[in-house]
Design a protein around this motif. Structure first.
Motif, PDB file in Angstrom:
ATOM      1  N   ASP A 155       4.091   5.505  -5.615  1.00  0.00           N
ATOM      2  CA  ASP A 155       4.024   5.526  -7.080  1.00  0.00           C
ATOM      3  C   ASP A 155       3.057   6.591  -7.594  1.00  0.00           C
ATOM      4  O   ASP A 155       3.269   7.146  -8.675  1.00  0.00           O
ATOM      5  CB  ASP A 155       3.603   4.157  -7.622  1.00  0.00           C
ATOM      6  CG  ASP A 155       4.696   3.106  -7.481  1.00  0.00           C
ATOM      7  OD1 ASP A 155       5.863   3.480  -7.249  1.00  0.00           O
ATOM      8  OD2 ASP A 155       4.377   1.899  -7.587  1.00  0.00           O
ATOM      9  N   LYS A 156       2.014   6.859  -6.837  1.00  0.00           N
ATOM     10  CA  LYS A 156       0.990   7.826  -7.270  1.00  0.00           C
ATOM     11  C   LYS A 156       1.371   9.268  -6.937  1.00  0.00           C
ATOM     12  O   LYS A 156       0.743  10.207  -7.432  1.00  0.00           O
ATOM     13  CB  LYS A 156      -0.350   7.487  -6.626  1.00  0.00           C
ATOM     14  CG  LYS A 156      -0.929   6.184  -7.155  1.00  0.00           C
ATOM     15  CD  LYS A 156      -2.206   5.822  -6.451  1.00  0.00           C
ATOM     16  CE  LYS A 156      -2.701   4.455  -6.936  1.00  0.00           C
ATOM     17  NZ  LYS A 156      -3.872   4.007  -6.192  1.00  0.00           N
ATOM     18  N   PRO A 212       3.291  12.743  -7.077  1.00  0.00           N
ATOM     19  CA  PRO A 212       4.072  13.470  -8.093  1.00  0.00           C
ATOM     20  C   PRO A 212       5.529  13.619  -7.622  1.00  0.00           C
ATOM     21  O   PRO A 212       5.783  13.702  -6.426  1.00  0.00           O
ATOM     22  CB  PRO A 212       3.385  14.826  -8.194  1.00  0.00           C
ATOM     23  CG  PRO A 212       2.484  14.922  -7.019  1.00  0.00           C
ATOM     24  CD  PRO A 212       2.274  13.564  -6.467  1.00  0.00           C
ATOM     25  N   PRO A 213       6.465  13.637  -8.558  1.00  0.00           N
ATOM     26  CA  PRO A 213       7.893  13.717  -8.197  1.00  0.00           C
ATOM     27  C   PRO A 213       8.249  14.942  -7.343  1.00  0.00           C
ATOM     28  O   PRO A 213       9.178  14.889  -6.551  1.00  0.00           O
ATOM     29  CB  PRO A 213       8.618  13.794  -9.544  1.00  0.00           C
ATOM     30  CG  PRO A 213       7.654  13.285 -10.543  1.00  0.00           C
ATOM     31  CD  PRO A 213       6.282  13.524  -9.991  1.00  0.00           C
ATOM     32  N   GLN A 214       7.508  16.018  -7.479  1.00  0.00           N
ATOM     33  CA  GLN A 214       7.832  17.234  -6.731  1.00  0.00           C
ATOM     34  C   GLN A 214       7.116  17.299  -5.378  1.00  0.00           C
ATOM     35  O   GLN A 214       7.245  18.286  -4.658  1.00  0.00           O
ATOM     36  CB  GLN A 214       7.439  18.492  -7.535  1.00  0.00           C
ATOM     37  CG  GLN A 214       8.100  18.620  -8.869  1.00  0.00           C
ATOM     38  CD  GLN A 214       7.363  17.837  -9.960  1.00  0.00           C
ATOM     39  OE1 GLN A 214       6.419  17.102  -9.698  1.00  0.00           O
ATOM     40  NE2 GLN A 214       7.830  17.975 -11.196  1.00  0.00           N
ATOM     41  N   SER A 215       6.375  16.292  -5.004  1.00  0.00           N
ATOM     42  CA  SER A 215       5.607  16.311  -3.757  1.00  0.00           C
ATOM     43  C   SER A 215       6.539  16.440  -2.552  1.00  0.00           C
ATOM     44  O   SER A 215       7.564  15.755  -2.475  1.00  0.00           O
ATOM     45  CB  SER A 215       4.778  15.031  -3.636  1.00  0.00           C
ATOM     46  OG  SER A 215       4.162  14.948  -2.384  1.00  0.00           O
ATOM     47  N   ALA A 271       0.841  -1.208   0.000  1.00  0.00           N
ATOM     48  CA  ALA A 271       0.000   0.000   0.000  1.00  0.00           C
ATOM     49  C   ALA A 271       0.871   1.251   0.000  1.00  0.00           C
ATOM     50  O   ALA A 271       0.590   2.225  -0.729  1.00  0.00           O
ATOM     51  CB  ALA A 271      -0.934  -0.006   1.208  1.00  0.00           C
ATOM     52  N   LEU A 272       1.934   1.246   0.798  1.00  0.00           N
ATOM     53  CA  LEU A 272       2.827   2.399   0.862  1.00  0.00           C
ATOM     54  C   LEU A 272       3.560   2.579  -0.465  1.00  0.00           C
ATOM     55  O   LEU A 272       3.722   3.708  -0.953  1.00  0.00           O
ATOM     56  CB  LEU A 272       3.825   2.217   2.011  1.00  0.00           C
ATOM     57  CG  LEU A 272       4.645   3.428   2.425  1.00  0.00           C
ATOM     58  CD1 LEU A 272       3.738   4.597   2.818  1.00  0.00           C
ATOM     59  CD2 LEU A 272       5.554   3.062   3.592  1.00  0.00           C
ATOM     60  N   LYS A 295       9.861  11.752   2.515  1.00  0.00           N
ATOM     61  CA  LYS A 295       9.463  11.157   3.798  1.00  0.00           C
ATOM     62  C   LYS A 295       8.843   9.767   3.563  1.00  0.00           C
ATOM     63  O   LYS A 295       9.145   8.811   4.279  1.00  0.00           O
ATOM     64  CB  LYS A 295       8.461  12.069   4.502  1.00  0.00           C
ATOM     65  CG  LYS A 295       7.983  11.533   5.806  1.00  0.00           C
ATOM     66  CD  LYS A 295       6.922  12.436   6.432  1.00  0.00           C
ATOM     67  CE  LYS A 295       6.303  11.723   7.607  1.00  0.00           C
ATOM     68  NZ  LYS A 295       4.989  12.182   7.914  1.00  0.00           N
ATOM     69  N   THR A 296       7.994   9.648   2.546  1.00  0.00           N
ATOM     70  CA  THR A 296       7.332   8.374   2.229  1.00  0.00           C
ATOM     71  C   THR A 296       8.362   7.343   1.757  1.00  0.00           C
ATOM     72  O   THR A 296       8.270   6.163   2.117  1.00  0.00           O
ATOM     73  CB  THR A 296       6.236   8.587   1.169  1.00  0.00           C
ATOM     74  OG1 THR A 296       5.313   9.570   1.639  1.00  0.00           O
ATOM     75  CG2 THR A 296       5.475   7.305   0.887  1.00  0.00           C
ATOM     76  N   GLN A 297       9.367   7.800   0.989  1.00  0.00           N
ATOM     77  CA  GLN A 297      10.422   6.893   0.541  1.00  0.00           C
ATOM     78  C   GLN A 297      11.220   6.350   1.722  1.00  0.00           C
ATOM     79  O   GLN A 297      11.539   5.155   1.770  1.00  0.00           O
ATOM     80  CB  GLN A 297      11.365   7.594  -0.442  1.00  0.00           C
ATOM     81  CG  GLN A 297      10.860   7.603  -1.859  1.00  0.00           C
ATOM     82  CD  GLN A 297      11.832   8.278  -2.816  1.00  0.00           C
ATOM     83  OE1 GLN A 297      12.444   9.295  -2.479  1.00  0.00           O
ATOM     84  NE2 GLN A 297      11.966   7.717  -4.007  1.00  0.00           N
TER      85      GLN A 297
END
Length: 172
Positions: free
Chosen positions: A81-82, A84-87, A75-76, A92-94
């Motif tokens: 994947d969803k 955007p690259p600039q988010s 899920a994470l 933090k999610t990575q």
């Protein structure tokens, strides 16, 4: 000349009688051999089934935790994947995904090692009981040799079913 034929006939008869007696004596002293299929015993015997059930019960909670952790990981990963690259939350999610993946891999290795160790312990106990049953069958039926593995086995010398029945009838 007839005396020679009679004398030769007696010698032949005596030789045949001795040979027949020797063959009969040899047949009585024939080696009794049997074969047991250990894999079948570890799959089909009552103690093996009890051991398998015990392991499933003992490790089911940890297995469920690993499955849940794997779902959180997927899920994470999908959420990442969803993004955007600039988010701003992407880094933090990575890190969170990387940490969760490392934790998941470590727990999975520990689980597998613990499961293998316990499985080996349980199988050793089943094999010990099977060997006692095999020895008992050998003594009762006067077997000279019982093999546990062979390339080819004639079904008439395979006593695996006897061993499985003996294990089902024994307690402990």
């Amino acid at each position: 000349m007839s005396k020679r034929i009679i004398h030769s006939g007696r010698q032949l008869l005596m030789a045949l009688t001795l040979a027949a007696g020797a063959a009969a004596a040899h047949a009585q002293d024939a080696t009794r051999i049997a074969v047991v299929n250990s894999d079948r015993i570890l799959r089909e015997s009552a103690p093996a089934k009890v051991a398998q059930s015990k392991l499933e019960q003992e490790f089911s909670k940890r297995d469920k935790e690993l499955q849940d952790m794997g779902q959180r990981l997927r899920a994470l990963s999908d959420r990442l994947d969803k993004m955007p690259p600039q988010s701003p939350d992407r880094a933090k999610t990575q890190r969170e995904l990387s940490q969760l993946d490392s934790d998941f891999q470590r727990r999975q290795r520990e689980f597998q090692a613990d499961l293998n160790q316990r499985r080996n312990e349980e199988l050793a106990a089943v094999l010990e009981r099977a060997n006692r049953a095999i020895k008992s069958i050998a003594e009762q039926n006067k077997y000279d040799l019982i093999l546990q593995e062979a390339v080819y086995v004639n079904p008439r010398v395979d006593i695996t079913d006897q061993v499985i029945k003996a294990l089902a009838g024994s307690s402990n």
